[in-house]
Design an enzyme around this catalytic site. Structure first.
Site: not given
Ligand code: PBG
Ligand code: ZN
Length: 323
Positions: A195, A248
């Site tokens: 991520k 992601k």
């Molecule tokens: C929570 C989370 C996030 C997303 C999914 N789970 C946001 C982040 O890490 O700031 C992003 C999903 C999206 O942008 O569609 N940690």
């Molecule tokens: Zn988070």
């Protein structure tokens, strides 16, 4: 073996021939639809930066979940917005928390749908970070305990799959241990393994009300310059027991998707995130792009790169277009 013996255009001359030889399939059963749930009754609050997406109270969530099921989409990914936030994000494992109640209602009303829960503290902490703050930084090991509690609470409330998105080190092992010790040996973990710290999460933070109050997430999410490091993250999650790994965002990281699939052959999900969605919606609304074609092309590219599963806010539209 060259022109004019071979003419590549022979196999492109009609729709039927193109269909016969196409390499990549896209079907609704590859899709997961993310949803946002809030407390209250009859609430359907539009998320301005994500046209077509809403924060919904449980009764409306259930109604949309039925529609998702009827479209042939196998699962939803749930994000909860709690009534109150605190320093430690204790709402995350409240037995009567928003996700726990939503899970119970969905299990009862739409039992055919796979319920996947995002496991992360940022929606529940007053400071908006993905863990417990100590000395102005997210404390890894303190956070693990909370994540394990949260995942267990989700499983107890009916989650079919838990999906940790926090990027703490060791969370997959901590969650696996907690689930197993309570008998949830068959609850899969879909880990947000690679991520990246991404600008493309912007619209989501409006949707989930989870913007960090200070600083950013770069001390735990990945640096977009790194690909070898993504492999290390993925391999560690696999060693710790992840059943499905995730990359992601999706389109800016197709090389990572490709590489993870080639090097691990593990079940692989890709998250086409909020900003990727909003870019298409905004350009389509301006009349600058053909939404259906742009979305199907994006989804196909993610599948072609190697993703088995795509998490996307376009899921309902894609399912409709494909049937
Ligand atoms: C929570 C989370 C996030 C997303 C999914 N789970 C946001 C982040 O890490 O700031 C992003 C999903 C999206 O942008 O569609 N940690
Ligand atoms: Zn988070």
């Amino acid at each position: 073996m060259y022109f004019p013996t071979y003419r590549m255009r022979r196999l492109r001359q009609s729709e039927q021939i193109r269909n016969l030889v196409h390499e990549t399939d896209l079907l609704p059963d590859r899709l997961i639809y993310p949803m946002f749930v809030v407390h209250g009754q009859d609430k359907r609050i539009p998320i301005e930066s994500m046209p077509g997406c809403y924060q919904q109270s449980i009764n409306n969530l259930v109604e949309e979940a039925r529609e998702v099921r009827d479209l042939g989409i196998p699962g939803v990914l749930l994000f909860g917005i709690p009534a109150e936030k605190d320093e430690a994000g204790t709402g995350a494992y409240d037995e009567e928390g928003i996700i726990q109640m939503a899970l119970a209602a969905l299990k009862e009303e739409v039992p055919e749908l796979l319920l996947i829960t995002d496991v992360c503290l940022c929606e529940y902490t007053s400071h908006g970070h993905c863990g417990i703050i100590k000395d102005n930084d997210v404390d890894n090991d303190l956070t693990l305990e909370m994540l394990a509690k949260m995942a267990l609470s989700h499983a107890e409330s009916g989650a079919d799959i838990v999906a940790p998105s926090d990027m703490m080190d060791g969370r997959v092992a901590a969650i696996r241990g907690a689930l197993d010790s309570e008998g949830f040996i068959n609850t899969p973990i879909m880990s947000y393994a690679a991520k990246f710290a991404s600008a493309y999460y912007g619209p989501f933070r409006e949707a989930a009300e989870s913007s960090p109050e200070f600083g950013d997430r770069r001390s735990y999410q990945m640096d977009c310059r790194n690909s070898d490091e993504a492999m290390r993250e993925v391999l560690l999650d696999i060693e710790e027991g992840a059943d499905i790994v995730m990359v992601k965002p999706a389109l800016p990281y197709l090389d990572i998707i490709y590489r993870v699939k080639q090097e691990t052959k593990f079940p692989l999900a890709a998250y086409h995130v909020s900003g990727e969605y909003s870019m298409i919606k905004a350009t389509a609304a301006a009349g600058w792009i053909d939404e259906k074609r742009a979305v199907l092309e994006a989804m196909t590219a993610i599948r072609r790169a190697g993703a088995d599963t795509i998490i996307t806010y376009h899921a309902k539209d894609v399912a409709r277009w494909l049937t």
